[in-house]
Design a protein around this motif. Structure first.
Motif, mmCIF file in Angstrom:
data_model
loop_
_atom_site.group_PDB
_atom_site.id
_atom_site.type_symbol
_atom_site.label_atom_id
_atom_site.label_comp_id
_atom_site.label_asym_id
_atom_site.label_seq_id
_atom_site.Cartn_x
_atom_site.Cartn_y
_atom_site.Cartn_z
ATOM 1 N N LEU A 61 1.949 6.735 -6.821
ATOM 2 C CA LEU A 61 0.905 7.657 -7.278
ATOM 3 C C LEU A 61 1.304 9.100 -7.017
ATOM 4 O O LEU A 61 1.112 9.978 -7.874
ATOM 5 N N CYS A 62 1.863 9.361 -5.837
ATOM 6 C CA CYS A 62 2.302 10.728 -5.519
ATOM 7 C C CYS A 62 3.424 11.172 -6.454
ATOM 8 O O CYS A 62 3.459 12.322 -6.899
ATOM 9 N N ALA A 63 4.330 10.263 -6.777
ATOM 10 C CA ALA A 63 5.440 10.602 -7.672
ATOM 11 C C ALA A 63 4.932 10.936 -9.063
ATOM 12 O O ALA A 63 5.397 11.884 -9.708
ATOM 13 N N ILE A 64 3.952 10.157 -9.554
ATOM 14 C CA ILE A 64 3.389 10.438 -10.877
ATOM 15 C C ILE A 64 2.686 11.786 -10.871
ATOM 16 O O ILE A 64 2.810 12.577 -11.818
ATOM 17 N N GLY A 65 1.944 12.084 -9.815
ATOM 18 C CA GLY A 65 1.261 13.376 -9.740
ATOM 19 C C GLY A 65 2.227 14.542 -9.719
ATOM 20 O O GLY A 65 2.035 15.536 -10.417
ATOM 21 N N ALA A 66 3.298 14.430 -8.921
ATOM 22 C CA ALA A 66 4.281 15.512 -8.851
ATOM 23 C C ALA A 66 5.003 15.682 -10.178
ATOM 24 O O ALA A 66 5.243 16.798 -10.639
ATOM 25 N N ALA A 67 5.346 14.562 -10.820
ATOM 26 C CA ALA A 67 6.051 14.647 -12.096
ATOM 27 C C ALA A 67 5.175 15.245 -13.183
ATOM 28 O O ALA A 67 5.638 16.023 -14.025
ATOM 29 N N SER A 68 3.884 14.919 -13.172
ATOM 30 C CA SER A 68 2.993 15.455 -14.211
ATOM 31 C C SER A 68 2.888 16.968 -14.129
ATOM 32 O O SER A 68 2.682 17.636 -15.143
ATOM 33 N N LEU A 69 3.024 17.523 -12.919
ATOM 34 C CA LEU A 69 2.963 18.976 -12.765
ATOM 35 C C LEU A 69 4.316 19.616 -13.046
ATOM 36 O O LEU A 69 4.409 20.607 -13.776
ATOM 37 N N ARG A 75 0.843 -1.206 0.000
ATOM 38 C CA ARG A 75 0.000 0.000 0.000
ATOM 39 C C ARG A 75 0.877 1.255 0.000
ATOM 40 O O ARG A 75 0.614 2.211 -0.743
ATOM 41 N N VAL A 76 1.896 1.231 0.845
ATOM 42 C CA VAL A 76 2.785 2.391 0.914
ATOM 43 C C VAL A 76 3.508 2.591 -0.406
ATOM 44 O O VAL A 76 3.633 3.717 -0.909
ATOM 45 N N LEU A 77 3.981 1.498 -0.994
ATOM 46 C CA LEU A 77 4.698 1.585 -2.262
ATOM 47 C C LEU A 77 3.799 2.112 -3.371
ATOM 48 O O LEU A 77 4.190 2.990 -4.154
ATOM 49 N N THR A 78 2.571 1.595 -3.437
ATOM 50 C CA THR A 78 1.635 2.050 -4.475
ATOM 51 C C THR A 78 1.265 3.516 -4.272
ATOM 52 O O THR A 78 1.225 4.303 -5.226
ATOM 53 N N GLY A 79 1.011 3.908 -3.006
ATOM 54 C CA GLY A 79 0.694 5.307 -2.737
ATOM 55 C C GLY A 79 1.840 6.237 -3.082
ATOM 56 O O GLY A 79 1.621 7.328 -3.632
ATOM 57 N N SER A 80 3.054 5.826 -2.783
ATOM 58 C CA SER A 80 4.222 6.654 -3.121
ATOM 59 C C SER A 80 4.364 6.812 -4.625
ATOM 60 O O SER A 80 4.705 7.892 -5.124
#
Length: 489
Positions: A312-320, A305-310
């Motif tokens: 997702l956060c990385a993809i969101g930050a990179a997209s911006l 869960r932690v790995l998947t959540g991290s």
């Protein structure tokens, strides 16, 4: 309006690319960890990341987070104000209205079609929103019709509504969900009826109707992105699997068999499922749910869960961070405007205490011949801005320049300070060199906090380097490289 259309195109493309990354990541993750399919938080989080990749670029305050150089946009895409020497983003010149001897340049023939793309996509996006809202409203109208035909019924100690229609048992409503049951539920055994009702009540306790509403709104906002529909389907699937797991937890095998039998019986009695949370689904869905009941559903490990959540956060930050800001590209500054003034002026005071030049005067972009009408000075919002020399100030504010100050220094020389956050003087006031006149901001159509500093003489733009000393030593490597590539200096 055009700036919004261009930004909408950029945000839509970023959203599509982010959706592709999310699809690849979560598909592989679900293949290695099947328990991920029942984790509604993962799929809802992915939808929120996708929505953020679309919405955040539309907010001016977040465009400064980009770490990628801005993208030039041909000036033919804009309807420009002929009285405004700054571009709509405040740091590129859309034309040279102050130089009356500069001939107008006609845009290339292909630009006419290119100019239609951003507003066309804006119109298509709005039409898509309308169609999505219409389909949602039509589904809600069907549910309202069923509720009008339904009759109250007390079943297994629960107040519910019963309707003579081939639907699946379902919850209707978000804040106060009501249980809507079909008449054919009487064909089920009492034990099966109780399990069906427990299933729906479990949805209510888990706040699944509220999550479903949020997912529906996100899917409507991103109607153009296939990944949004895929994630919404995965979220609905996770809600059903999670509900099955909670209903069957600790129950004996016989009740699990009765639960599976109720699913199969429901499949033969229902028609096309209505929008909402219902005890039903298609043949493939039913088969997989029954298979998971037999095998047992395992919880996803905390580490996964932690790995998947991290991720997702990385993809969101990179997209911006990897989205470049938009910038206008325009006709090049004539060589006559780059010439030194007849009388070399004395060096002025720097408008900022700490100078960081990110764009020089006259630099051009690769798309078309273009020219910058001043210099860009990067600084934090609220940094004090000082008058470069003595003069008489005039204050203005408009949609492009934002809050701006012009100082008439006499002899036909004027300096301009644009995109200010605050202005500390009024029109007609006399200012002295070094006096604070305002603070750096991002008002008007600016891609982020910075000061646009511009000098004109007798109506002709001047290179601020002729008036401010030592700018090369205070410039970024990129600004120097671009100028050298275009002017050889």
């Amino acid at each position: 309006m055009l700036l919004l259309s261009l930004t909408l195109v950029q945000a839509s493309v970023a959203c599509m690319l982010t959706g592709l990354l999310l699809w690849g990541l979560l598909s592989q993750a679900a293949r290695h960890w099947p328990a991920l399919a029942a984790q509604r938080s993962v799929w809802l989080g992915a939808q929120l990341v996708l929505a953020a990749a679309f919405v955040l670029p539309l907010l001016p305050a977040t465009q400064q987070l980009s770490v990628v150089p801005e993208v030039g946009v041909p000036a033919a895409l804009a309807v420009l104000n002929p009285l405004d020497p700054l571009g709509p983003l405040g740091h590129l010149a859309p034309g040279l209205p102050m130089a009356t001897d500069a001939p107008a340049t006609a845009p290339p023939s292909g630009m006419a079609w290119l100019a239609l793309a951003p507003p066309a996509w804006s119109l298509i996006y709005l039409l898509g929103l309308v169609c999505t809202a219409w389909r949602w409203q039509r589904g809600r109208a069907m549910l309202r019709t069923l509720l009008q035909l339904a009759q109250p019924r007390h079943l297994h100690g629960i107040d519910a509504l019963e309707v003579d229609a081939p639907i699946s048992p379902m919850l209707v409503g978000v804040w106060r969900p009501r249980l809507l049951l079909p008449v054919h539920l009487a064909q089920f055994t009492p034990e099966q009826q109780q399990l069906v009702i427990v299933h729906e009540l479990t949805h209510a306790r888990r706040r699944d109707p509220l999550i479903l509403l949020l997912a529906t709104l996100l899917q409507a906002l991103l109607w153009f992105n296939p990944a949004a529909r895929w994630l919404a389907g995965k979220l609905a699937w996770a809600q059903e699997l999670g509900c099955d797991r909670q209903v069957l937890a600790g129950r004996p095998p016989r009740e699990c068999q009765q639960y599976a039998a109720a699913l199969v019986k429901q499949l033969g009695l229902q028609m096309q499922p209505l929008p909402g949370l219902g005890f039903g689904g298609g043949t493939r869905v039913m088969a997989e749910r029954v298979m998971r009941m037999r095998e047992g559903q395992k919880r996803q490990p905390v580490a996964m869960r932690v790995l998947t959540g991290s991720a997702l956060c990385a993809i969101g930050a990179a997209s911006l961070a990897l989205q470049p800001s938009l910038a206008w590209t325009v006709a090049a500054v004539p060589a006559a405007m780059l010439a030194a003034p007849a009388t070399a002026p004395a060096a002025w005071r720097n408008p900022l205490d700490t100078m960081r030049v990110t764009g020089f005067f006259g630099v051009v972009r690769p798309v078309t011949p273009q020219g910058h009408s001043g210099i860009d000075l990067a600084a934090r919002r609220g940094t004090p801005v000082h008058a470069a020399a003595d003069g008489i100030a005039s204050v203005s504010e408009d949609a492009r320049l934002g809050k701006a100050v012009r100082i008439n220094h006499g002899g036909g020389v004027e300096s301009l300070y644009a995109h200010l956050d605050q202005v500390r003087l009024a029109t007609g006031m006399a200012v002295t060199a070094g006096q604070a006149i305002g603070t750096v901001g991002a008002t008007g159509m600016a891609t982020g906090p910075h000061l646009h500093f511009q000098v004109s003489r007798n109506g002709h733009l001047q290179d601020p380097q002729q008036w401010l000393a030592g700018l090369d030593a205070k410039a970024t490597a990129r600004a120097l490289r671009v100028r050298k590539e275009q002017f050889g200096r």
